[in-house]
Design an enzyme around this catalytic site. Structure first.
Site, PDB file in Angstrom:
ATOM      1  N   GLY A  36       0.831  -1.015  -0.104  1.00 11.70           N
ATOM      2  CA  GLY A  36      -0.116  -0.080  -0.003  1.00 11.70           C
ATOM      3  C   GLY A  36       0.742   1.322   0.021  1.00 11.70           C
ATOM      4  N   ALA A 113       1.940   2.606   9.547  1.00 15.01           N
ATOM      5  CA  ALA A 113       0.635   1.443   9.637  1.00 15.01           C
ATOM      6  C   ALA A 113      -0.472   1.743  10.358  1.00 15.01           C
ATOM      7  CB  ALA A 113       1.638   0.334  10.433  1.00 15.01           C
ATOM      8  N   GLY A 114      -1.515   1.134   9.949  1.00 10.57           N
ATOM      9  CA  GLY A 114      -2.760   1.676  10.311  1.00 10.57           C
ATOM     10  C   GLY A 114      -3.796   0.550   9.836  1.00 10.57           C
ATOM     11  N   THR A 116      -8.325  -0.380   9.862  1.00  7.30           N
ATOM     12  CA  THR A 116      -9.639   0.340  10.332  1.00  7.30           C
ATOM     13  C   THR A 116     -10.461  -0.798  10.867  1.00  7.30           C
ATOM     14  OG1 THR A 116     -10.443  -0.640   8.217  1.00  7.30           O
ATOM     15  CG2 THR A 116     -10.113   1.642   8.354  1.00  7.30           C
ATOM     16  N   GLY A 173     -19.344   5.784  10.809  1.00  4.46           N
ATOM     17  CA  GLY A 173     -18.822   4.566  11.047  1.00  4.46           C
ATOM     18  C   GLY A 173     -17.211   4.332  11.340  1.00  4.46           C
ATOM     19  N   TYR A 177     -11.365   5.198  14.342  1.00  4.85           N
ATOM     20  CA  TYR A 177     -10.231   5.498  13.355  1.00  4.85           C
ATOM     21  C   TYR A 177     -10.090   7.220  13.379  1.00  4.85           C
ATOM     22  CZ  TYR A 177      -7.921   5.707   8.565  1.00  4.85           C
ATOM     23  OH  TYR A 177      -7.043   5.970   7.461  1.00  4.85           O
ATOM     24  N   TYR A 219      -9.010   9.363   0.044  1.00  2.00           N
ATOM     25  CA  TYR A 219      -9.266   8.106  -0.338  1.00  2.00           C
ATOM     26  C   TYR A 219      -8.084   7.616  -1.301  1.00  2.00           C
ATOM     27  CZ  TYR A 219     -13.455   8.856   2.156  1.00  2.00           C
ATOM     28  OH  TYR A 219     -14.520   9.039   3.171  1.00  2.00           O
TER      29      TYR A 219
HETATM   30  N1  LIG Z   1      -5.972   3.758   1.568  1.00  2.00           N
HETATM   31  C1  LIG Z   1      -6.554   4.975   1.940  1.00  2.00           C
HETATM   32  O1  LIG Z   1      -7.538   5.297   1.507  1.00  2.00           O
HETATM   33  C2  LIG Z   1      -5.992   5.823   3.111  1.00  2.00           C
HETATM   34  C3  LIG Z   1      -6.573   7.059   3.415  1.00  2.00           C
HETATM   35  C4  LIG Z   1      -6.305   7.779   4.376  1.00  2.00           C
HETATM   36  C5  LIG Z   1      -4.995   7.157   5.367  1.00  2.00           C
HETATM   37  N2  LIG Z   1      -4.741   6.060   5.169  1.00  2.00           N
HETATM   38  C6  LIG Z   1      -3.680   5.592   6.154  1.00  2.00           C
HETATM   39  O2  LIG Z   1      -2.292   5.330   5.372  1.00  2.00           O
HETATM   40  C7  LIG Z   1      -1.645   3.984   5.888  1.00  2.00           C
HETATM   41  C8  LIG Z   1      -1.610   3.270   4.908  1.00  2.00           C
HETATM   42  O3  LIG Z   1      -2.475   2.835   4.540  1.00  2.00           O
HETATM   43  P1  LIG Z   1      -2.800   1.753   3.402  1.00  2.00           P
HETATM   44  O4  LIG Z   1      -4.188   1.915   2.832  1.00  2.00           O
HETATM   45  O5  LIG Z   1      -1.567   1.523   2.659  1.00  2.00           O
HETATM   46  O6  LIG Z   1      -2.980   0.259   4.083  1.00  2.00           O
HETATM   47  P2  LIG Z   1      -2.820  -1.183   3.881  1.00  2.00           P
HETATM   48  O7  LIG Z   1      -2.559  -1.332   2.214  1.00  2.00           O
HETATM   49  O8  LIG Z   1      -3.849  -1.898   4.648  1.00  2.00           O
HETATM   50  O9  LIG Z   1      -1.387  -1.629   4.553  1.00  2.00           O
HETATM   51  C9  LIG Z   1      -1.282  -1.621   6.051  1.00  2.00           C
HETATM   52  C10 LIG Z   1       0.016  -1.980   6.390  1.00  2.00           C
HETATM   53  O10 LIG Z   1       0.111  -1.777   7.673  1.00  2.00           O
HETATM   54  C11 LIG Z   1       0.811  -2.654   8.302  1.00  2.00           C
HETATM   55  N3  LIG Z   1      -0.076  -3.020   9.623  1.00  2.00           N
HETATM   56  C12 LIG Z   1      -1.410  -3.294   9.986  1.00  2.00           C
HETATM   57  N4  LIG Z   1      -1.447  -3.448  11.423  1.00  2.00           N
HETATM   58  C13 LIG Z   1      -0.275  -3.256  12.034  1.00  2.00           C
HETATM   59  C14 LIG Z   1       0.278  -3.382  13.160  1.00  2.00           C
HETATM   60  N5  LIG Z   1      -0.543  -3.578  14.260  1.00  2.00           N
HETATM   61  N6  LIG Z   1       1.705  -3.632  13.440  1.00  2.00           N
HETATM   62  C15 LIG Z   1       2.299  -3.357  12.284  1.00  2.00           C
HETATM   63  N7  LIG Z   1       1.994  -2.937  11.170  1.00  2.00           N
HETATM   64  C16 LIG Z   1       0.763  -3.136  10.853  1.00  2.00           C
HETATM   65  C17 LIG Z   1       0.280  -4.006   7.450  1.00  2.00           C
HETATM   66  O11 LIG Z   1       1.134  -5.065   7.908  1.00  2.00           O
HETATM   67  P3  LIG Z   1       1.032  -6.654   7.247  1.00  2.00           P
HETATM   68  O12 LIG Z   1       0.881  -6.644   5.744  1.00  2.00           O
HETATM   69  O13 LIG Z   1       1.792  -7.655   7.858  1.00  2.00           O
HETATM   70  O14 LIG Z   1      -0.487  -6.806   7.570  1.00  2.00           O
HETATM   71  C18 LIG Z   1       0.773  -3.385   6.088  1.00  2.00           C
HETATM   72  O15 LIG Z   1       2.000  -3.318   5.862  1.00  2.00           O
HETATM   73  C19 LIG Z   1      -2.620   3.888   7.358  1.00  2.00           C
HETATM   74  O16 LIG Z   1      -2.257   4.423   8.379  1.00  2.00           O
HETATM   75  C20 LIG Z   1      -4.131   4.407   6.921  1.00  2.00           C
HETATM   76  O17 LIG Z   1      -4.881   4.900   7.919  1.00  2.00           O
HETATM   77  C21 LIG Z   1      -5.037   5.453   4.114  1.00  2.00           C
END
Ligand SMILES: NC(=O)c1ccc[n+]([C@@H]2O[C@H](COP(=O)([O-])OP(=O)(O)OC[C@H]3O[C@@H](n4cnc5c(N)ncnc54)[C@H](OP(=O)(O)O)[C@@H]3O)[C@@H](O)[C@H]2O)c1
Length: 279
Positions: A36, A113-114, A116, A173, A177, A219
Site C-alpha cells: 500500500g 501502519a494503520g 480500520t 462508522g 479511526y 481516499y
Molecule cells: N488507503 C486509504 O484510502 C487511506 C486514506 C487515508 C489514510 N490512510 C492511512 O495510510 C496508512 C497506510 O494505509 P494503506 O491503505 O496503505 O494500508 P494497507 O494497504 O492496509 O497496509 C497496511 C500496512 O500496515 C501494516 N500493519 C497493520 N497493522 C499493523 C500492526 N498492528 N503493526 C504493524 N504493522 C501493521 C500491514 O502489515 P501486514 O501486511 O503484515 O498486515 C501493512 O503493511 C494507514 O495509516 C491508513 O490509515 C489510508
C-alpha cells in the site's frame, strides 16, 4: 529536472531508477512499509538515495514479495524488513533498535501502519475501539518516543505521521479511526515542539534539526479500500473535486519531500493529499 519530479503523469507511477539524491546516506524506517502507501513511501525514499527498513505485522508472504521486488528494483539501497505489532510497546522499541543495529542509524521514521474496524458509534465494541486506537495512535507514540531518543543523540531527524482526511472531517462508522487519526495531530505538534526545544537546548548547529509533520491522505487506491463496496466508493469519488482516488505514490512524494534535509523549516504541520476533498 528528472521527468518523474515534474511530469504530472509520471509523478504517480513507480520508477525503478534513482530520481534524486535528497536522501542519500539517510536511513528511513517505514511502518506498514511492505504494501500500500507504505511500500510506495519505501520506493520513493529509495529513489532519493535512502536505505530503507520496512515494518509489517504478520503478512510474511507480502513482506517477502516486497523484499524481493525492492531488491531487484533498487539494488543500491540497503533494505531490511522488521516484523512487529506496533500496538505492543515492546515490539516498537525492539524494531527501532533492530533498525539502528542493522543500518547503524535512523534518520527518518514514517508512522504509516494503520488499520480500520468500522462500525457506527452505537455498534462499536470495546475491542474495536481499543485496537484501532492502540495501532493507529499509541503505536505512533511508542515508535516516535524510541526514535526521538536516538535522533536527539544525533541532533537531527525527521518524523512523519500518516494520518487521514477522516481525522479532520470525521467519518460515519469510523469513530475509532477518526479519533486515532485526529489524535496524531496532537502527537505531531507536541513532538514537534518538544523536539525543537531539546535541539535548541543542545545547541546543535548543523541546522537540520528534528522535524515532525503529519500527512493526511484522502481516499487512496490500496487494499484498505477493498472492503468498501463499489457503490459507496462511487459516492465518495463524486465528492472529490479532482474526481478520482489518489495513488499511493502521490502520498509518498510529499513524505520524501518532508523527510529531506532542506525541509528543516517545516515542522508541526499537516499536509493534505486528498484531491481537494476537505476544501
Ligand atoms: N488507503 C486509504 O484510502 C487511506 C486514506 C487515508 C489514510 N490512510 C492511512 O495510510 C496508512 C497506510 O494505509 P494503506 O491503505 O496503505 O494500508 P494497507 O494497504 O492496509 O497496509 C497496511 C500496512 O500496515 C501494516 N500493519 C497493520 N497493522 C499493523 C500492526 N498492528 N503493526 C504493524 N504493522 C501493521 C500491514 O502489515 P501486514 O501486511 O503484515 O498486515 C501493512 O503493511 C494507514 O495509516 C491508513 O490509515 C489510508
Amino acid at each position: 529536472m528528472p521527468a518523474s519530479e515534474e511530469d504530472p503523469v509520471t509523478a504517480t507511477q513507480a520508477s525503478t531508477t534513482r530520481t534524486g539524491d535528497k536522501l542519500l546516506g539517510r536511513v528511513a524506517f517505514v511502518t506498514g512499509g511492505t504494501r500500500g502507501i507504505g511500500a510506495a513511501i519505501c520506493r520513493s525514499m529509495a529513489r532519493q538515495g535512502a536505505d530503507v527498513a520496512a515494518g509489517y505485522s504478520g503478512n510474511q508472504e507480502r513482506a517477502e514479495m516486497f523484499a524481493q521486488d525492492f531488491a531487484g528494483a533498487y539494488p543500491e539501497s540497503h533494505m531490511s524488513v522488521h516484523r512487529g505489532d506496533i500496538a505492543n510497546p515492546d515490539d516498537c522499541r525492539r524494531t527501532v533498535a533492530e533498525v539502528i543495529e542493522r543500518h547503524g542509524r535512523l534518520d527518518i521514521l514514517v508512522n504509516n501502519a494503520g488499520i480500520t474496524a468500522d462500525r457506527t458509534v452505537l455498534k462499536m465494541t470495546d475491542d474495536d475501539w481499543r485496537r484501532v486506537i492502540d495501532v493507529n495512535l499509541s503505536g505512533a507514540f511508542y515508535l516516535s518516543q524510541a526514535a526521538l531518543r536516538h535522533m536527539l543523540e544525533r541532533g537531527s531527524g525527521r518524523i512523519v505521521m500518516i494520518s487521514s482526511v477522516i481525522g479532520e472531517t470525521g467519518g460515519i462508522g469510523q469513530v475509532n479511526y477518526a479519533s486515532a487519526k485526529a489524535g496524531l495531530f496532537g502527537l505531531t505538534k507536541t513532538l514537534a515542539r518538544e523536539a525543537a526545544m531539546q535541539v535548541q537546548r543542545m545547541g546543535a548547529t548543523d541546522g537540520l534539526g528534528i522535524t515532525v509533520n503529519a500527512v493526511t491522505p484522502g481516499y487512496t487506491s490500496t487494499e484498505m479500500l477493498e472492503s468498501v463496496p463499489d457503490k459507496v466508493l462511487d459516492a465518495l469519488r463524486s465528492k472529490i473535486p479532482l474526481g478520482r482516488l489518489g495513488e499511493p505514490e502521490e502520498v509518498a512524494r510529499v513524505v520524501h519531500f518532508l523527510a529531506a534535509d532542506a525541509s528543516a523549516y517545516i515542522t508541526g504541520q499537516v499536509w493534505g493529499v486528498n484531491g481537494g476533498l476537505d476544501m
